[in-house]
Design an enzyme around this catalytic site. Structure first.
Site, mmCIF file in Angstrom:
data_model
loop_
_atom_site.group_PDB
_atom_site.id
_atom_site.type_symbol
_atom_site.label_atom_id
_atom_site.label_comp_id
_atom_site.label_asym_id
_atom_site.label_seq_id
_atom_site.Cartn_x
_atom_site.Cartn_y
_atom_site.Cartn_z
ATOM 1 C CD GLU A 143 -1.540 -2.040 2.325
ATOM 2 O OE1 GLU A 143 -0.397 -2.495 2.232
ATOM 3 O OE2 GLU A 143 -2.343 -2.370 3.212
ATOM 4 C CG ASP B 111 -1.784 -3.198 5.925
ATOM 5 O OD1 ASP B 111 -0.566 -3.365 5.828
ATOM 6 O OD2 ASP B 111 -2.309 -2.087 6.125
ATOM 7 C CG ASP C 146 -6.546 -5.396 7.492
ATOM 8 O OD1 ASP C 146 -6.404 -5.343 6.246
ATOM 9 O OD2 ASP C 146 -6.421 -4.395 8.224
ATOM 10 C CD GLU D 141 -11.029 -1.622 4.053
ATOM 11 O OE1 GLU D 141 -11.563 -1.070 3.065
ATOM 12 O OE2 GLU D 141 -11.695 -2.152 4.958
ATOM 13 C CE1 TYR E 280 -1.765 -3.739 9.162
ATOM 14 C CE2 TYR E 280 -3.417 -5.286 9.965
ATOM 15 C CZ TYR E 280 -3.066 -4.192 9.201
ATOM 16 O OH TYR E 280 -4.035 -3.535 8.471
ATOM 17 N NE ARG F 144 -5.814 0.279 10.446
ATOM 18 C CZ ARG F 144 -4.808 0.832 9.756
ATOM 19 N NH1 ARG F 144 -3.939 0.049 9.163
ATOM 20 N NH2 ARG F 144 -4.695 2.143 9.657
ATOM 21 C CG HIS G 298 -4.537 -10.783 12.373
ATOM 22 N ND1 HIS G 298 -5.401 -9.739 12.158
ATOM 23 C CD2 HIS G 298 -4.306 -11.329 11.153
ATOM 24 C CE1 HIS G 298 -5.685 -9.663 10.870
ATOM 25 N NE2 HIS G 298 -5.036 -10.611 10.245
#
Length: 850
Positions: A8, A81, A83, A85, A301, A303, A347
């Site tokens: 990203e 990432d 997740d 998103e 990470y 989140r 995670h």
């Protein structure tokens, strides 16, 4: 042949490129490259809620570069990432690059930390895109779009100035507003605390305090002054004696490592960081810092809602604890912490990527705020793998011995605690003692024995009142959202940022207080769409989104069920529908109109009485409901054409438009002469060039002409339009001859501004500037110091004052031109301007991001 890697952000691309080497080309997508269109719903409800995705305008250049980079590569690794998103970004990238690369050449790589071992491991075992996770993100996006797109217009029609409604943001607003109502409606209740300042009768004679705990064996609850005074009188003269000493040892276990919500709470409560700022700092720590041998990620990470820790990280931490603090600080078995049922166990919790990289080693690498956050994360993680703290607690119970003739008994208590083994506190620091409501915890107790007497130095009494619940802070609101299952780790910060940006909520010190607009919006949404913006319903939707990710629920099935329920709520919120038969009678009457007034254009919209009537007829013919508001507009329209409708008078009662007809017959109010005069004055001024803010164009000339057209057609201006007309006349007052003498006649009186003693002298300083810095462009906006200075000078010439924000921007600009301003150091000290501008960017002005 090289492989293409897409992440990203440029910072992450730089770090990963260093790790992977020259065989890989690493590019940044800058986040999402596609989204739903801005000016339409973009969802085909009839075809399974199929989204219509379009390229985000600001990503067109990025996509062009990515397509060029994808030509001829052997593989494309999608590495956003780990997740939902990130999975969706990868899915969209694959969708737009399919023409350049065969589908079997796409691979998905996921990693929880940006370190050489983690990255190499991820690229050694690439996978494919998780379609279920994409479905979950897509369902959330579609849900949010439908709610926002359908509910916001309803809100705009009913509440002037309202910004928008959001599926989750409005629930967060409801929590804040309901807490505010609790505070406003709270009625404090009186209570009293009684105690005594006492000391031993032999050394040591240091006094300490005891609190009344029990009266006649029951909990001491004193509700009124009379009761407190009576008890105090009954205590006078009584001897005090130690009746019991109760020792106990407490074992206090360390807290788990941080997850997103707890990190945001800690950042807010410890340092006063907004959740969005905490996440910005965490993002930088995750993406990496350069220590001279290439950048490396410092934390995992950020989140996540899982307390899981990899076995390697756990063992590394245990080795560090053993080596640094000693074997007594290491528990026999590793500490484990249970995550909530919906947490994504794949995670990890937020932890340092290398526990041996202590905060002290990073003082010269990280900026102060990054170091604060890293230190918080590092200490919490190290502590989570350490032995519990052991605390010795001693409670003394003291009785007030009843004299002859008195039977009532009173028991006092005091408790002191001492850390006898710090355990995990060796890493975090010893925690402050938390007193209970009655303040029984004291710093220390002298050595005491059962049965010994104490001297009373003073009886103590204190009147207190129960307190209302506190307003939410950003930290406590994040906690409430998490506890209620509203939102997810990736959304907490943006929810609060949106409430503040919409001005539904404002900050008072650290507390979040709903604005008047926020309360109005909340009241409307709760009254008309309470079931949609219900905390439990929203939490249930979050659980369904989680189930879509696991494959337990199909997203189309979930959307269909929700949409049918949503439409029912929405229809009820629009209010009762008009009787179709009554509407048809009005339309039949309108058919008698032979000559319709010509359509008129106001701004970009065209208004036509004939077209409006035909649209109502079409709506009715299709079986759609007609709102009472539409009926009201139709009635007024018919009454304007009464001259062409000879039977209207006779059937006015039957059509329920008697009131509208009487209003239409009244002679129009004479035009306001002050409005006419203001419009005439604006005919002679030279308007400024139109300005673009975002996607909107503001053109004073067009606005003034539209007001004039409306006024000349016989339609009066609204109070809001008159307000903006007055502001425009004031704006161009320097072009209006003898303006000062006309102000009273025109009713133009500016609110008295606080005396501005700074702006004039500050503007004078900038007259010394001979060489202005060249304009700079950021995105679509241009920042030009000279133009900004001239704009402020004109405004000050008209109003003799500038806003606090403008004054602050003016000081920043003066700082940048220090070398051209005589006696700058003296001036800087006088007006509170920082002494040096060497580290500041070259072009800052009002509204610049800082």
């Amino acid at each position: 042949m090289k492989s293409l890697v897409i992440v990203e952000s440029p910072a992450k691309a730089k770090t990963i490129n260093k790790i992977l080497g020259s065989e890989y080309v690493v590019k940044a997508s800058m986040g999402h490259v596609r989204d739903l269109p801005e000016k339409e719903l973009g969802i085909d409800v009839e075809k399974g809620f199929k989204p219509k995705y379009v390229t985000i305008k600001t990503r067109e250049k990025v996509l062009h570069e990515l397509k060029a980079a994808a030509e001829g590569v052997d593989r494309v690794y999608l590495a956003p990432d780990p997740d939902r998103e990130g999975e969706a970004i990868a899915w969209h990238l694959q969708a737009v690059l399919r023409k350049s690369v065969p589908e079997d050449k796409f691979f998905r790589v996921s990693y929880n930390e940006i370190t050489a071992p983690a990255i190499r491991k991820a690229f050694s075992e690439p996978g494919r895109i998780d379609e279920k996770r994409v479905d979950s993100q897509q369902a959330r996006r579609v849900l949010d779009r439908i709610v926002g797109y359908k509910v916001s217009p309803l809100l705009w029609r009913r509440i002037r100035g309202a910004a928008s409604a959001g599926r989750v943001q409005s629930v967060a607003l409801r929590l804040v507003c309901e807490r505010e109502r609790e505070i406003l409606n709270f009625k404090p209740e009186e209570f009293w605390l009684l105690g005594a300042k006492v000391r031993k009768q032999v050394d040591p004679l240091d006094p300490f305090e005891i609190k009344l705990a029990r009266i006649n064996g029951e909990k001491a609850e004193i509700k009124a002054a009379e009761q407190a005074h009576a008890i105090k009188a009954d205590l006078d003269g009584r001897a005090l004696r130690v009746s019991d000493i109760i020792p106990r040892e407490i074992s206090k276990r360390a807290m788990p490592p941080y997850i997103t919500s707890s990190l945001q709470q800690a950042g807010s409560s410890v340092f006063g960081f907004a959740p969005a700022y905490t996440m910005k700092l965490a993002q930088k720590l995750y993406e990496g810092e350069d220590f001279g041998e290439g950048p490396v990620g410092l934390i995992t990470y950020m989140r996540t809602d899982s307390f899981s820790v990899s076995r390697d990280a756990q063992e590394s931490c245990r080795e560090f604890v053993h080596r640094t603090y000693g074997p007594e600080y290491l528990p026999e078995k590793p500490n484990f912490y249970k995550s909530r049922s919906s947490a994504q166990e794949a995670h990890e919790a937020i932890r340092p990527t290398d526990v041996n990289r202590t905060p002290d080693q990073l003082t010269s690498v990280l900026d102060p705020d990054e170091l604060k956050l890293y230190s918080l994360i590092w200490k919490r993680f190290v502590a989570s793998q350490m032995a519990p703290a052991r605390i010795a607690q001693r409670t003394v119970e003291v009785e007030a011995v009843p004299p002859a003739g008195k039977t009532s008994t009173y028991l006092f208590r005091a408790t002191a605690s001492e850390v006898i083994f710090p355990g995990y506190m060796k890493a975090t620091g010893v925690e402050e003692k938390k007193k209970d409501e009655n303040g029984d915890e004291i710093d220390r107790l002298p050595p005491l024995s059962k049965g010994e007497g104490l001297d009373c130095l003073q009886w103590l009494e204190e009147q207190k009142f129960t307190s209302p619940p506190p307003r939410f802070t950003e930290a406590s609101l994040v906690k409430a959202l998490e506890e209620n299952g509203v939102g997810r780790p990736s959304t907490y910060a943006s929810i609060i940022s949106t409430l503040l940006a919409r001005r539904y909520v404002e900050k008072e010190k650290r507390a979040l207080k709903p604005t008047d607009m926020g309360l109005k919006v909340c009241d409307f949404l709760v009254e008309h769409l309470g079931a949609l913006f219900d905390v439990k319903f929203t939490a249930g939707m979050e659980e369904q989104l989680d189930e879509i990710e696991t494959g337990a629920v199909q997203w189309g099935v979930m959307m269909e069920k929700f949409y049918q329920e949503f439409l029912t709520w929405l229809e009820k919120a629009k209010g009762p529908q008009a009787d179709p038969a009554a509407v048809q009678k009005l339309l039949d009457m309108a058919k008698g109109v032979q000559t319709w007034e010509p359509a008129t254009k106001r701004g970009k919209r065209t208004y036509s009485d004939q077209a409006f009537t035909e649209s109502i007829q079409k709506q009715l013919g299709e079986g759609k409901g007609i709102s009472e508001r539409q009926v009201g507009a139709l009635k007024k329209l018919i009454c304007r054409y009464r001259e062409q409708l000879p039977t209207l008078e006779a059937v006015a009662g039957e059509l329920a438009l008697t009131e509208e007809l009487e209003a239409a017959k009244r002679p129009p109010e004479p035009p306001r002469q002050d409005v006419l005069k203001k419009l005439e004055l604006l005919k002679k001024v030279q308007f400024k060039e139109p300005r673009t803010v975002g996607k909107k164009v503001y053109d004073d000339s067009v606005f003034a002409n539209s007001l004039r057209t409306q006024f000349e057609s016989g339609r009066s201006l609204s109070p809001n339009q008159i307000h903006y007309l007055d502001r425009m006349v004031m704006k161009y007052s320097d072009q209006i001859p003898d303006f000062e003498s006309m102000k009273d006649e025109l009713g133009l009186h500016e609110a008295a501004a606080a005396e501005d003693k700074e702006s004039g002298p500050l503007l004078e300083l900038l007259k010394e500037v001979k060489t202005w810095k060249p304009p700079t462009k950021r995105g679509r906006r241009e920042w030009d110091d000279q133009k900004f200075y001239e704009s402020l000078s004109r405004q000050y010439g008209q109003r003799k004052s500038l806003s606090p924000k403008q004054v602050a921007s003016l000081k920043k600009m003066i700082r940048r031109y220090a070398e051209q301003i005589p006696n700058y150091e003296q001036v800087a000290a006088q007006y509170g301007i920082p002494a040096s501008a060497k580290s500041r960017p070259a072009a800052e002005s009002e509204g610049s991001p800082e």
